[in-house]
Design an enzyme around this catalytic site. Structure first.
Site, PDB file in Angstrom:
ATOM      1  N   SER A   1       0.840  -1.199   0.000  1.00 31.08           N
ATOM      2  CA  SER A   1       0.000   0.000   0.000  1.00 31.08           C
ATOM      3  C   SER A   1       0.873   1.247   0.000  1.00 31.08           C
ATOM      4  CB  SER A   1      -0.927   0.024   1.226  1.00 31.08           C
ATOM      5  OG  SER A   1      -0.162   0.141   2.413  1.00 31.08           O
TER       6      SER A   1
ATOM      7  N   ILE B   1       3.175   4.372  -0.021  1.00 33.55           N
ATOM      8  CA  ILE B   1       4.453   4.703  -0.641  1.00 33.55           C
ATOM      9  C   ILE B   1       5.090   3.470  -1.270  1.00 33.55           C
ATOM     10  CG2 ILE B   1       6.809   5.468  -0.161  1.00 33.55           C
ATOM     11  CD1 ILE B   1       5.642   7.300   2.008  1.00 33.55           C
TER      12      ILE B   1
ATOM     13  N   ARG C   1       3.271  -8.347   5.230  1.00 35.27           N
ATOM     14  CA  ARG C   1       2.756  -9.391   6.114  1.00 35.27           C
ATOM     15  C   ARG C   1       1.524 -10.080   5.553  1.00 35.27           C
ATOM     16  NH1 ARG C   1       2.367  -6.151  11.672  1.00 35.27           N
ATOM     17  NH2 ARG C   1       1.727  -4.559  10.172  1.00 35.27           N
TER      18      ARG C   1
ATOM     19  N   ASP D   1       7.471 -10.812   7.057  1.00 32.19           N
ATOM     20  CA  ASP D   1       7.442  -9.800   8.112  1.00 32.19           C
ATOM     21  C   ASP D   1       8.871  -9.320   8.326  1.00 32.19           C
ATOM     22  OD1 ASP D   1       7.409  -8.387  10.529  1.00 32.19           O
ATOM     23  OD2 ASP D   1       5.916  -9.692  11.432  1.00 32.19           O
TER      24      ASP D   1
ATOM     25  N   ASN E   1      10.914   0.196   3.287  1.00 28.90           N
ATOM     26  CA  ASN E   1       9.760   1.099   3.377  1.00 28.90           C
ATOM     27  C   ASN E   1       8.780   0.706   4.474  1.00 28.90           C
ATOM     28  OD1 ASN E   1       7.511   2.943   2.251  1.00 28.90           O
ATOM     29  ND2 ASN E   1       6.631   0.889   2.048  1.00 28.90           N
TER      30      ASN E   1
ATOM     31  N   TYR F   1       7.295   7.387  17.007  1.00 26.83           N
ATOM     32  CA  TYR F   1       7.546   7.399  15.570  1.00 26.83           C
ATOM     33  C   TYR F   1       8.797   8.213  15.238  1.00 26.83           C
ATOM     34  CZ  TYR F   1       6.648   8.075  10.569  1.00 26.83           C
ATOM     35  OH  TYR F   1       6.763   8.117   9.191  1.00 26.83           O
TER      36      TYR F   1
ATOM     37  N   LYS G   1      12.387   6.961  13.556  1.00 27.57           N
ATOM     38  CA  LYS G   1      12.874   7.492  12.282  1.00 27.57           C
ATOM     39  C   LYS G   1      14.214   8.221  12.461  1.00 27.57           C
ATOM     40  CE  LYS G   1       9.543   6.014   9.637  1.00 27.57           C
ATOM     41  NZ  LYS G   1       9.784   4.995   8.600  1.00 27.57           N
TER      42      LYS G   1
ATOM     43  N   VAL H   1       2.198  12.117   3.548  1.00 33.75           N
ATOM     44  CA  VAL H   1       1.915  11.580   2.222  1.00 33.75           C
ATOM     45  C   VAL H   1       0.502  11.010   2.231  1.00 33.75           C
ATOM     46  CG1 VAL H   1       2.657   9.934   0.452  1.00 33.75           C
ATOM     47  CG2 VAL H   1       4.352  11.024   1.938  1.00 33.75           C
TER      48      VAL H   1
ATOM     49  N   THR I   1      -1.572   8.579   2.243  1.00 34.57           N
ATOM     50  CA  THR I   1      -1.525   7.137   2.475  1.00 34.57           C
ATOM     51  C   THR I   1      -2.491   6.776   3.601  1.00 34.57           C
ATOM     52  OG1 THR I   1       0.201   7.282   4.172  1.00 34.57           O
ATOM     53  CG2 THR I   1       0.934   7.074   1.869  1.00 34.57           C
TER      54      THR I   1
END
Length: 235
Positions: free
Chosen positions: A7, A9, A29, A49, A70, A133, A137, A166, A168
């Site tokens: 899905s 990006i 997954r 995974d 990604n 998050y 990152k 983005v 998404t």
């Protein structure tokens, strides 16, 4: 190779490389979203995974010229509401998953190969309600910058793409979170989510895919250890 290719990006990147007639493998997954990404494009789907060390090692029994880490996750919440389980899961998927992917890829990657991590503008700054998050990152970016030194003599590059919000499913979840926490309608919540982007809109997955195509190209051979912001000027 594109992880998290089912899905958003990852799907856009996989389809962009397939459109260039590259042999593309995607992982995830769940098999059904991967097959939707393929939809007759000749993309190979592997149900893996990225947090499963043995499965990732087996995936890279064959070498890949370009590997794009990604797969990721994230949820907006105040730090006081983040459980240890959620914190650990976020770092495991986003950071450890990238580590396992790159480590396996580096073993047999041919000269001139490309390692690309999909990070975030949150790898370059902090922000409220996204501590787990952002921390993951930031870790991804540190990994990228270190790996870049290790692979440079092999004429392999390692870079990160750092998108803002983005269009998404993850961004849609962020919009819904803002709606719930601030009592806003969808339009107002979307405006708040993209308020840091001077362009004033969400980035499209294809715009991130274009950055990946560039970093994988011969023209990017001397771009190494770089964090490429795709954010409309946010960074």
């Amino acid at each position: 190779m594109v992880t998290g290719g089912g899905s958003g990006i990852g799907r856009a990147i996989a389809r962009a490389f397939a459109a260039e007639r590259e042999e593309v493998t995607i992982t995830g997954r769940r098999l059904e979203p991967l097959q939707e990404t393929d939809s007759g494009r000749g993309i190979t789907c592997a149900q893996v995974d990225v947090t499963d060390e043995a499965a990732v090692e087996a995936l890279f029994a064959q070498p890949f010229d370009v590997v794009i880490a990604n797969a990721g996750m994230g949820r907006a919440a105040p730090l006081t509401e983040v459980s240890l389980e959620e914190w650990t899961q976020t770092l495991t998927v986003n950071l450890t998953g990238t580590f396992l992917t790159f480590r396996a890829a580096m073993r047999n990657m041919p000269k001139g190969g490309r390692l690309i991590a999909i990070a975030s503008t949150q790898a370059l700054k902090g922000g409220g309600r996204i501590a787990a998050y952002a921390a993951s990152k930031h870790g991804v970016l540190g990994l990228v910058r270190s790996v870049a030194h290790e692979v440079a003599r092999r004429e392999i590059t390692c870079n990160a793409i750092c998108p803002g919000f983005v269009e998404t499913p993850m961004a849609e979840a962020a919009v819904k979170s803002v709606m719930a926490s601030r009592g806003l309608d969808e339009a107002a919540a979307r405006d708040m989510v993209v308020s840091n982007n001077p362009v004033g809109r969400m980035i499209q997955p294809d715009e991130v895919a274009a950055a990946a195509l560039y970093l994988a190209s011969p023209g990017a051979a001397m771009v190494n250890g770089h964090a490429l912001s795709v954010s409309g000027g946010e960074i």
